[in-house]
Motif scaffolding. Structure first.
Motif, PDB file in Angstrom:
ATOM      1  N   ALA A 196      44.939  54.486  44.250  1.00 28.32           N
ATOM      2  CA  ALA A 196      44.844  55.891  44.637  1.00 28.32           C
ATOM      3  C   ALA A 196      44.654  56.035  46.136  1.00 28.32           C
ATOM      4  O   ALA A 196      43.998  55.206  46.781  1.00 28.32           O
ATOM      5  N   SER A 197      45.275  57.070  46.680  1.00 29.53           N
ATOM      6  CA  SER A 197      45.053  57.464  48.077  1.00 29.53           C
ATOM      7  C   SER A 197      44.867  58.977  48.072  1.00 29.53           C
ATOM      8  O   SER A 197      44.768  59.599  47.004  1.00 29.53           O
ATOM      9  N   SER A 198      44.812  59.570  49.222  1.00 29.69           N
ATOM     10  CA  SER A 198      44.551  61.011  49.290  1.00 29.69           C
ATOM     11  C   SER A 198      45.636  61.850  48.629  1.00 29.69           C
ATOM     12  O   SER A 198      45.367  62.912  48.073  1.00 29.69           O
ATOM     13  N   ASN A 199      46.884  61.372  48.655  1.00 33.25           N
ATOM     14  CA  ASN A 199      47.976  62.177  48.089  1.00 33.25           C
ATOM     15  C   ASN A 199      48.952  61.351  47.250  1.00 33.25           C
ATOM     16  O   ASN A 199      50.112  61.712  47.090  1.00 33.25           O
ATOM     17  N   TRP A 200      48.466  60.235  46.689  1.00 33.29           N
ATOM     18  CA  TRP A 200      49.377  59.344  45.963  1.00 33.29           C
ATOM     19  C   TRP A 200      48.591  58.501  44.973  1.00 33.29           C
ATOM     20  O   TRP A 200      47.438  58.146  45.199  1.00 33.29           O
ATOM     21  N   LYS A 201      49.224  58.216  43.832  1.00 32.54           N
ATOM     22  CA  LYS A 201      48.634  57.328  42.836  1.00 32.54           C
ATOM     23  C   LYS A 201      49.679  56.319  42.396  1.00 32.54           C
ATOM     24  O   LYS A 201      50.869  56.636  42.327  1.00 32.54           O
ATOM     25  N   GLY A 202      49.231  55.111  42.075  1.00 33.77           N
ATOM     26  CA  GLY A 202      50.162  54.083  41.652  1.00 33.77           C
ATOM     27  C   GLY A 202      49.501  53.088  40.719  1.00 33.77           C
ATOM     28  O   GLY A 202      48.372  53.281  40.268  1.00 33.77           O
ATOM     29  N   ARG A 203      50.219  51.997  40.456  1.00 37.02           N
ATOM     30  CA  ARG A 203      49.717  50.956  39.550  1.00 37.02           C
ATOM     31  C   ARG A 203      49.962  49.594  40.172  1.00 37.02           C
ATOM     32  O   ARG A 203      50.903  49.399  40.950  1.00 37.02           O
ATOM     33  N   GLY A 204      49.124  48.649  39.815  1.00 33.64           N
ATOM     34  CA  GLY A 204      49.301  47.288  40.263  1.00 33.64           C
ATOM     35  C   GLY A 204      48.899  46.328  39.160  1.00 33.64           C
ATOM     36  O   GLY A 204      48.358  46.740  38.123  1.00 33.64           O
ATOM     37  N   SER A 205      49.124  45.042  39.366  1.00 38.34           N
ATOM     38  CA  SER A 205      48.754  44.048  38.361  1.00 38.34           C
ATOM     39  C   SER A 205      48.328  42.756  39.048  1.00 38.34           C
ATOM     40  O   SER A 205      48.743  42.460  40.165  1.00 38.34           O
ATOM     41  N   ALA A 206      47.474  42.010  38.345  1.00 41.90           N
ATOM     42  CA  ALA A 206      46.942  40.777  38.921  1.00 41.90           C
ATOM     43  C   ALA A 206      46.633  39.767  37.830  1.00 41.90           C
ATOM     44  O   ALA A 206      46.490  40.116  36.650  1.00 41.90           O
ATOM     45  N   VAL A 207      46.535  38.510  38.226  1.00 38.09           N
ATOM     46  CA  VAL A 207      46.120  37.430  37.343  1.00 38.09           C
ATOM     47  C   VAL A 207      45.024  36.643  38.074  1.00 38.09           C
ATOM     48  O   VAL A 207      45.223  36.195  39.207  1.00 38.09           O
ATOM     49  N   VAL A 208      43.863  36.509  37.448  1.00 37.94           N
ATOM     50  CA  VAL A 208      42.719  35.827  38.062  1.00 37.94           C
ATOM     51  C   VAL A 208      42.307  34.657  37.176  1.00 37.94           C
ATOM     52  O   VAL A 208      42.088  34.824  35.971  1.00 37.94           O
ATOM     53  N   THR A 209      42.204  33.478  37.771  1.00 41.07           N
ATOM     54  CA  THR A 209      41.798  32.278  37.049  1.00 41.07           C
ATOM     55  C   THR A 209      40.348  31.940  37.385  1.00 41.07           C
ATOM     56  O   THR A 209      39.974  31.892  38.559  1.00 41.07           O
ATOM     57  N   VAL A 210      39.554  31.721  36.339  1.00 41.03           N
ATOM     58  CA  VAL A 210      38.126  31.446  36.505  1.00 41.03           C
ATOM     59  C   VAL A 210      37.803  30.115  35.833  1.00 41.03           C
ATOM     60  O   VAL A 210      38.258  29.836  34.726  1.00 41.03           O
ATOM     61  N   LYS A 211      37.004  29.301  36.521  1.00 37.35           N
ATOM     62  CA  LYS A 211      36.672  27.970  36.004  1.00 37.35           C
ATOM     63  C   LYS A 211      35.157  27.765  35.956  1.00 37.35           C
ATOM     64  O   LYS A 211      34.425  28.261  36.798  1.00 37.35           O
ATOM     65  N   LYS A 212      34.715  27.000  34.954  1.00 36.44           N
ATOM     66  CA  LYS A 212      33.296  26.688  34.828  1.00 36.44           C
ATOM     67  C   LYS A 212      32.951  25.479  35.671  1.00 36.44           C
ATOM     68  O   LYS A 212      33.580  24.429  35.578  1.00 36.44           O
ATOM     69  N   PHE A 213      31.912  25.634  36.513  1.00 32.82           N
ATOM     70  CA  PHE A 213      31.412  24.548  37.351  1.00 32.82           C
ATOM     71  C   PHE A 213      30.008  24.192  36.878  1.00 32.82           C
ATOM     72  O   PHE A 213      29.165  25.068  36.689  1.00 32.82           O
ATOM     73  N   THR A 214      29.760  22.914  36.683  1.00 30.13           N
ATOM     74  CA  THR A 214      28.486  22.462  36.146  1.00 30.13           C
ATOM     75  C   THR A 214      27.787  21.528  37.119  1.00 30.13           C
ATOM     76  O   THR A 214      28.403  20.609  37.664  1.00 30.13           O
ATOM     77  N   ASN A 215      26.499  21.789  37.347  1.00 27.16           N
ATOM     78  CA  ASN A 215      25.684  20.840  38.100  1.00 27.16           C
ATOM     79  C   ASN A 215      24.439  20.538  37.278  1.00 27.16           C
ATOM     80  O   ASN A 215      24.326  20.969  36.125  1.00 27.16           O
ATOM     81  N   GLU A 216      23.502  19.820  37.859  1.00 22.88           N
ATOM     82  CA  GLU A 216      22.318  19.400  37.103  1.00 22.88           C
ATOM     83  C   GLU A 216      21.462  20.582  36.647  1.00 22.88           C
ATOM     84  O   GLU A 216      20.798  20.506  35.621  1.00 22.88           O
ATOM     85  N   ALA A 217      21.474  21.655  37.423  1.00 21.74           N
ATOM     86  CA  ALA A 217      20.572  22.770  37.136  1.00 21.74           C
ATOM     87  C   ALA A 217      21.188  23.854  36.261  1.00 21.74           C
ATOM     88  O   ALA A 217      20.509  24.461  35.436  1.00 21.74           O
ATOM     89  N   GLU A 218      22.483  24.131  36.412  1.00 19.41           N
ATOM     90  CA  GLU A 218      23.063  25.271  35.716  1.00 19.41           C
ATOM     91  C   GLU A 218      24.583  25.166  35.617  1.00 19.41           C
ATOM     92  O   GLU A 218      25.201  24.271  36.186  1.00 19.41           O
ATOM     93  N   GLU A 219      25.142  26.129  34.885  1.00 13.63           N
ATOM     94  CA  GLU A 219      26.587  26.273  34.775  1.00 13.63           C
ATOM     95  C   GLU A 219      26.973  27.647  35.308  1.00 13.63           C
ATOM     96  O   GLU A 219      26.343  28.647  34.976  1.00 13.63           O
ATOM     97  N   ASN A 220      28.006  27.673  36.138  1.00 17.64           N
ATOM     98  CA  ASN A 220      28.479  28.936  36.691  1.00 17.64           C
ATOM     99  C   ASN A 220      29.994  29.003  36.608  1.00 17.64           C
ATOM    100  O   ASN A 220      30.687  27.987  36.682  1.00 17.64           O
ATOM    101  N   TRP A 221      30.487  30.216  36.455  1.00 15.14           N
ATOM    102  CA  TRP A 221      31.924  30.451  36.415  1.00 15.14           C
ATOM    103  C   TRP A 221      32.351  31.046  37.758  1.00 15.14           C
ATOM    104  O   TRP A 221      31.799  32.045  38.207  1.00 15.14           O
ATOM    105  N   LEU A 222      33.357  30.416  38.376  1.00 17.89           N
ATOM    106  CA  LEU A 222      33.799  30.843  39.692  1.00 17.89           C
ATOM    107  C   LEU A 222      35.323  30.984  39.724  1.00 17.89           C
ATOM    108  O   LEU A 222      36.043  30.280  39.014  1.00 17.89           O
TER     109      LEU A 222
END
Length: 225
Positions: free
Chosen positions: A175-201
């Motif tokens: 969206a802008s002040s006088n226009w609307k549109g559409r977009g698309s994306a693909v996001v890849t997320v991976k689990k990272f593990t260390n001694e203390a915890e697991e996080n997804w990045l």
């Protein structure tokens, strides 16, 4: 004492020292964040590949102070504001680490919508951070532009690639002040593990149109079929 030394050197300095062989009183080249510093008063020494500097001189060089209390037999180091802020930022980033893949995606989307580069960077993988940090810094951690901006996300699809990797595909409004549109994306997320915890990045981001949301850092175009 060891902890104070570690904090001062890591948080305040982040320095790279280029040396050959060295000894007390030698002239070494000291660079901190790319800026050259005079080392004549620091008495820097290099022994067995390790760098040694008197902590009081190092503190003074970076606008801090180190004081030895003879009665209590302790050293008190006062750090400059930048060092304290570095520690604070590190703690904030730790608090933002996602514990689920969806949380990583949602945080990144929020960072895009609010034009907050620091929020986006907080959920990037180490490799993606390394390749994008300089550009975030160049734009003072502000992304996007006046318009258009990303609105709501919909048509979300989840595709597990393996036990530790999930791929999200989705569409979003623009969206802008006088226009609307559409977009698309693909996001890849991976689990990272260390001694203390697991996080997804986030490890990879692809957008159909790279200019959809203005300055968007860390993205790639869709592969052409």
């Amino acid at each position: 004492m060891k902890s104070l030394t570690k904090i001062l050197v890591c948080a305040s300095v982040g320095a790279m020292i280029a040396v050959g062989s060295a000894y007390a009183g030698s002239k070494l080249n000291l660079f901190v964040n790319g800026r050259s510093y005079d080392t004549s008063a620091l008495d820097i020494q290099v022994k067995n590949g390790k760098v040694y500097v008197p902590i009081d001189r190092l503190a003074e060089e970076f606008k801090g102070k180190a004081v030895y209390d003879t009665k209590k037999n302790e050293v008190r180091v006062t750090l400059p504001d930048s060092a304290e802020q570095a520690i604070q930022i590190s703690r904030l980033e730790s608090g933002l680490l996602p514990t689920t893949a969806k949380e990583a995606l949602d945080t990144w989307v929020e960072g895009i919508q609010t034009r907050n580069g620091a929020l986006q960077y907080a959920v990037f993988s180490p490799e993606l951070r390394a390749s994008t940090k300089k550009k975030f810094e160049d734009f003072y951690w502000v992304t996007g532009g006046s318009s258009p901006h990303m609105t709501s996300v919909d048509h979300l699809k989840t595709k597990p690639l393996n036990k530790t990797t999930i791929q999200y595909s989705f569409e979003y409004g623009l969206a802008s002040s006088n226009w609307k549109g559409r977009g698309s994306a693909v996001v890849t997320v991976k689990k990272f593990t260390n001694e203390a915890e697991e996080n997804w990045l986030i490890t990879n981001i692809k957008m159909k149109n790279l200019g959809d949301t203005g300055i968007t850092i860390g993205i790639e175009p869709f592969q052409k079929k």
